[in-house]
Scaffold this active site. Structure first.
Site: not given
Length: 266
Positions: A39-41, A44, A56, A88, A150, A206-207, A219
C-alpha cells in the site's frame, strides 16, 4: 525436529524445506511465508506531484527488491496483494494503466525471476481480465514452473471473500461436504502453507479483504513506509518484530514453555 504445520499438496513440504535451508534457518525463526499488502504507491506519487501510475511503476521496483531480499534471507514463500477485486472501482485511467503495467512487468521481470529460481503463481479471478493479460499470467506461471528457490504468489484481481466463496462453490459443484478441511484444500492458496507474517505498508492498519481465511494465525505488522520506500531495512524490521512474538496457536504460554523446540519451529 517438530514438523511445521502445512497443507496437503504444498509446493514445499516441511521436509524439503529442512533439506534446502537446513536446521540453522529453521532455528533462526525466519518466517517461512511472508504476505504483504503493498500500500502507498498513489500517495508516494502524489507527494512528488506525479501521476498515480508513476507510483505503481516505482512499486514494481520495490517488489523486485523485496523478492531478492526474501531469497537472501531464506524465506520460502512471498505473497503480495497487487490488485484487489475492489480496485476495479478506481478511476478508469488508473485501472487501465495498472493492466498495461502488469503486461510490461511480465515481459521484463519473468526472465529475471526465472534466473533467480523464483516460481510464480497468480492468484485471483481470471474471468474479468483481458485475453492479453490472462495469457501473460499463464505463460509466466508455465515458464517458472520448475523453480524451487522461492514461491512468489501475486494476488491479482483477488479478494479474500471471493476466495472463500469460490472454494465453497467448487466443493458444492463436486458434491463434497463443506468442512474446514475441505474448504482449506479448495482455497486458491492451497498450494502453500498459511502466512506466518502479514505485513501492510503505508501506515494503514487493516488487511483489506486480503487472505481472510489464510491469515487466521498470521502475525501482523504495520509499517509506516509507503510501498515504494519499503526496503531491505524495513523488511528486517518486520522480521525482527515477528521473531519477538509468541505464537501460541490456541495453546497457553506454559504449554509452549514445556516444548520450546516445537514453538520455535512452528
Amino acid at each position: 525436529l517438530h514438523r511445521r504445520p502445512g497443507k496437503a499438496g504444498s509446493v514445499v513440504s516441511a521436509g524439503r524445506a529442512r533439506a534446502r535451508f537446513g536446521v540453522q534457518r529453521l532455528m533462526s525463526s525466519i518466517p517461512y511465508h511472508i504476505a504483504i499488502v503493498m500500500d502507498g504507491n498513489g500517495r508516494w506519487a502524489k507527494r512528488r506531484f506525479m501521476p498515480r501510475i508513476a507510483g505503481h511503476k516505482q512499486g514494481v521496483d520495490s517488489l523486485r527488491r523485496c523478492v531478492k531480499a526474501c531469497v537472501e534471507r531464506g524465506v520460502g514463500v512471498l505473497t503480495v496483494f497487487a490488485f484487489s477485486s475492489e480496485n476495479w472501482n478506481r478511476p478508469a485511467d488508473e485501472v487501465s494503466g495498472l493492466m498495461e503495467l502488469m503486461a510490461l512487468a511480465l515481459g521484463r521481470e519473468v526472465p529475471r525471476l526465472l534466473a533467480d529460481g523464483v516460481r510464480l503463481y497468480f492468484v485471483g479471478e481470471r474471468a474479468g481480465l483481458s485475453d492479453k493479460v490472462s495469457a501473460g499470467l499463464a505463460q509466466a506461471e508455465a515458464a517458472t514452473a520448475h523453480n524451487q528457490r522461492l514461491v512468489l504468489n501475486v494476488c491479482f484481481n483477488y479478494g479474500g471473500r471471493w476466495d472463500i466463496a469460490q472454494a465453497a462453490d467448487k466443493l458444492a459443484a463436486r458434491g463434497e461436504a463443506i468442512t474446514e478441511a475441505s474448504l482449506n484444500g479448495a482455497m486458491a492458496m492451497s498450494h502453500v502453507p498459511d502466512p506466518d507474517l502479514l505485513v501492510r505498508t503505508g501506515g494503514e492498519q487493516r488487511i483489506s479483504n486480503f487472505l481472510l481465511w489464510q491469515a487466521a494465525y498470521s502475525e501482523l505488522h504495520f509499517s509506516d513506509a509507503l510501498w515504494p520506500d519499503f526496503d531491505e531495512a524495513a523488511l528486517d524490521v518486520a522480521i525482527a518484530a515477528f521473531q519477538k512474538r509468541e505464537r501460541r496457536f490456541g495453546k497457553t504460554s506454559e504449554q509452549l514453555t514445556a516444548t520450546p523446540s516445537a514453538h520455535k519451529l512452528a
